[in-house]
Design a protein around this motif. Sequence first.
Motif: not given
Length: 183
Positions: A15, A18-19, A21-23, A25-26, A29, A178-180
């Motif tokens: 993961f 994806s971590d 990629q999520y970060f 976006e975080y 935003n 959660a896949k991360h």
Amino acid sequence: IIGIENYESSPKATFAKSDAQYFAEYVKNGFGVSDKNLKILVNKEATLIESFKVLSKWLPGKIKPNVTEVIIFFAGHGLATPDGKDLYLLAYDSDPDLLEDTALLRTNFFIKIDKLKPKKVTMFLDTCYSGSSRDDETLLVSARPIKILSKDEANIPKNFTLFSASGMDQISSGFEKAKHGMF
């Protein structure tokens, strides 16, 4: 932002891509960081050479001394030397058995960033230095089922804030539902 899930010579860091990629976006935003001020390296893009290029070429052009606040995120493998004295961050193409030659010494990472004189640096390190992967696989060919314990945190510049996913003797884990990563 670096996220290395699939390594060339090491077990998977489940993961981690994806971590990252999520970060990304975080920070866009949550902190309002624009795309032009965001650098993301995932998997094969996160080689040792590419990481050094970001530190030595891209980042200096983004930092105004004593003004710019820097956010660093790394999800992937870390590893301590057998004596626990030095901590390394593994790039996509790092070889855990050749740390000094193929991985980024964490202290040097701090020094390179600190020399640019940012106002403040916030680092998120979703890694551990135990010698095991998120799936409890051993990173070192020469290591049996042992855990490498690193010595206490040192050499962190005063204007740095470090958030770490695990203690020096713990494994940074994934959260399957959660896949991360748990971090």
